[in-house]
Design a protein around this motif. Structure first.
Motif, PDB file in Angstrom:
ATOM      1  N   PRO A  34       0.808  -1.230   0.000  1.00 55.23           N
ATOM      2  CA  PRO A  34       0.000   0.000   0.000  1.00 55.23           C
ATOM      3  C   PRO A  34       0.837   1.274   0.000  1.00 55.23           C
ATOM      4  O   PRO A  34       0.423   2.287  -0.553  1.00 55.23           O
ATOM      5  CB  PRO A  34      -0.831  -0.127   1.294  1.00 55.23           C
TER       6      PRO A  34
ATOM      7  N   ALA B 277      -4.499   1.188  -2.712  1.00 53.89           N
ATOM      8  CA  ALA B 277      -3.695   1.136  -1.488  1.00 53.89           C
ATOM      9  C   ALA B 277      -4.550   0.717  -0.294  1.00 53.89           C
ATOM     10  O   ALA B 277      -4.119  -0.087   0.546  1.00 53.89           O
ATOM     11  CB  ALA B 277      -3.047   2.496  -1.229  1.00 53.89           C
TER      12      ALA B 277
ATOM     13  N   TYR C 267      -4.052  -2.599   1.887  1.00 51.39           N
ATOM     14  CA  TYR C 267      -3.816  -2.456   3.329  1.00 51.39           C
ATOM     15  C   TYR C 267      -4.709  -3.405   4.112  1.00 51.39           C
ATOM     16  O   TYR C 267      -4.238  -4.132   5.005  1.00 51.39           O
ATOM     17  CB  TYR C 267      -4.064  -1.016   3.750  1.00 51.39           C
TER      18      TYR C 267
ATOM     19  N   SER D 249       0.363   4.141  -2.779  1.00 55.23           N
ATOM     20  CA  SER D 249      -0.038   5.491  -2.346  1.00 55.23           C
ATOM     21  C   SER D 249       0.901   6.543  -2.912  1.00 55.23           C
ATOM     22  O   SER D 249       0.463   7.617  -3.343  1.00 55.23           O
ATOM     23  CB  SER D 249      -0.039   5.577  -0.815  1.00 55.23           C
TER      24      SER D 249
END
Length: 203
Positions: A29, A189, A193, A33
């Motif tokens: 992630p 992301a 996660y 990001s």
């Protein structure tokens, strides 16, 4: 020697089969990001430089951004795969790259063809790039979290919406790239996660 070669080939085949049925956890992630933020930064920079609205510079800058994003993802992928997939890391990285390769190739060659033969059609690239990302995600779904389907759907819808909007003016807007990619990469992301948390819980 032939028996040894045959045995090694069979081992390689077994490893490939195991990898094809294993969820790939190399995408992290954090790197995803960062790619969204890089897209936003590129859009902001282009909006401040009117010259970036020319097809050659617009496309060149986004292709450089894509290359940097690819490098960021690749670096994190290498580390995560070694840690989470151990002996299968190289096989799974190769498989992940292979799945995304057609979409990546289309993303690279389509703008070059437009610039060479139909520069007046460069306005289509923001939407086409989003569609190519969607196709890459769907090609990789077998080894990604099931909820990644929604990220692919977002890029599919945003790609067509961008094409429809841009067709009205034929203007190369930086924000037609920056905003959809910020949203899409953030969505990816978040999915990664929570998927990582679920996997850790299962472990």
């Amino acid at each position: 020697m032939r028996d040894i070669d045959r045995a090694l080939a069979e081992i390689g085949e077994i490893r490939s089969q195991i990898a094809s049925h294993t969820a790939f956890r190399g995408y992290g992630p954090l790197a995803i990001s960062i790619t969204g933020l890089l897209a936003l930064m590129t859009a902001a920079a282009q909006s401040l430089l009117p010259v970036a609205g020319t097809p050659l510079l617009y496309i060149s800058e986004w292709m450089v951004t894509a290359a940097v994003c690819g490098a960021v993802v690749r670096i994190e992928m290498q580390g995560r795969s070694k840690r989470l997939h151990s002996g299968l890391a190289d096989v799974m990285i190769h498989q992940a790259i292979e799945q995304f390769l057609p979409a990546t190739a289309a993303s690279a060659f389509m703008p070059l063809l437009l610039l060479q033969f139909a520069p007046e059609g460069a306005w289509m690239m923001p939407g086409l790039w989003q569609l190519f990302v969607s196709l890459g995600i769907y090609a990789s779904l077998h080894n990604l979290p099931r909820s990644m389907f929604y990220a692919g759907a977002f890029y599919l819808v945003s790609g067509f919406a961008t094409l429809l909007y841009a067709s009205q003016t034929h203007v190369l807007s930086p924000w037609l790239m920056g905003v959809p990619f910020l949203i899409g990469q953030t969505l990816m992301a978040v999915i990664l996660y929570f998927a990582a948390g679920e996997c850790d819980g299962e472990d």
